[in-house]
Design a protein around this motif. Structure first.
Motif, mmCIF file in Angstrom:
data_model
loop_
_atom_site.group_PDB
_atom_site.id
_atom_site.type_symbol
_atom_site.label_atom_id
_atom_site.label_comp_id
_atom_site.label_asym_id
_atom_site.label_seq_id
_atom_site.Cartn_x
_atom_site.Cartn_y
_atom_site.Cartn_z
ATOM 1 N N GLN A 11 0.843 -1.186 0.000
ATOM 2 C CA GLN A 11 0.000 0.000 0.000
ATOM 3 C C GLN A 11 0.881 1.239 0.000
ATOM 4 N N ASP A 12 0.397 2.275 -0.700
ATOM 5 C CA ASP A 12 1.121 3.539 -0.681
ATOM 6 C C ASP A 12 0.990 4.176 0.696
ATOM 7 N N THR A 13 2.045 4.825 1.113
ATOM 8 C CA THR A 13 1.981 5.657 2.311
ATOM 9 C C THR A 13 2.176 7.091 1.855
ATOM 10 N N TRP A 14 1.558 8.009 2.565
ATOM 11 C CA TRP A 14 1.484 9.390 2.118
ATOM 12 C C TRP A 14 2.031 10.343 3.164
ATOM 13 N N GLU A 15 2.511 11.462 2.683
ATOM 14 C CA GLU A 15 2.799 12.594 3.560
ATOM 15 C C GLU A 15 1.888 13.729 3.113
ATOM 16 N N LYS A 58 -0.995 16.118 -0.932
ATOM 17 C CA LYS A 58 -0.428 14.842 -0.500
ATOM 18 C C LYS A 58 0.570 14.400 -1.563
#
Length: 63
Positions: A11-15, A58
């Motif tokens: 899964q992508d993780t975001w900032e 994001k």
């Protein structure tokens, strides 16, 4: 079996980032952050200052 493959997919993780959109400079601000890989998610009115807009961005973190 497809469900097992989906569960194992990374899964992508975001900032996230918020930035004030200054009157007359919104395009430049959006272009600046976009050039750094930030995707605009939403623009809202600042609840503390109704004359001010706030942009929410994001971008994906490296895997």
């Amino acid at each position: 079996m497809a469900a097992a493959q989906d569960a194992a997919a990374p899964q992508d993780t975001w900032e996230y980032l918020t930035a004030a959109l200054l009157p007359g400079a919104a395009k430049q601000i959006l272009d600046l952050w976009g050039a750094d890989g930030w995707e605009l998610v939403q623009v809202v009115v600042n609840p503390n200052d109704p004359a001010q807009l706030v942009a929410y961005f994001k971008r994906a973190l490296p895997a």
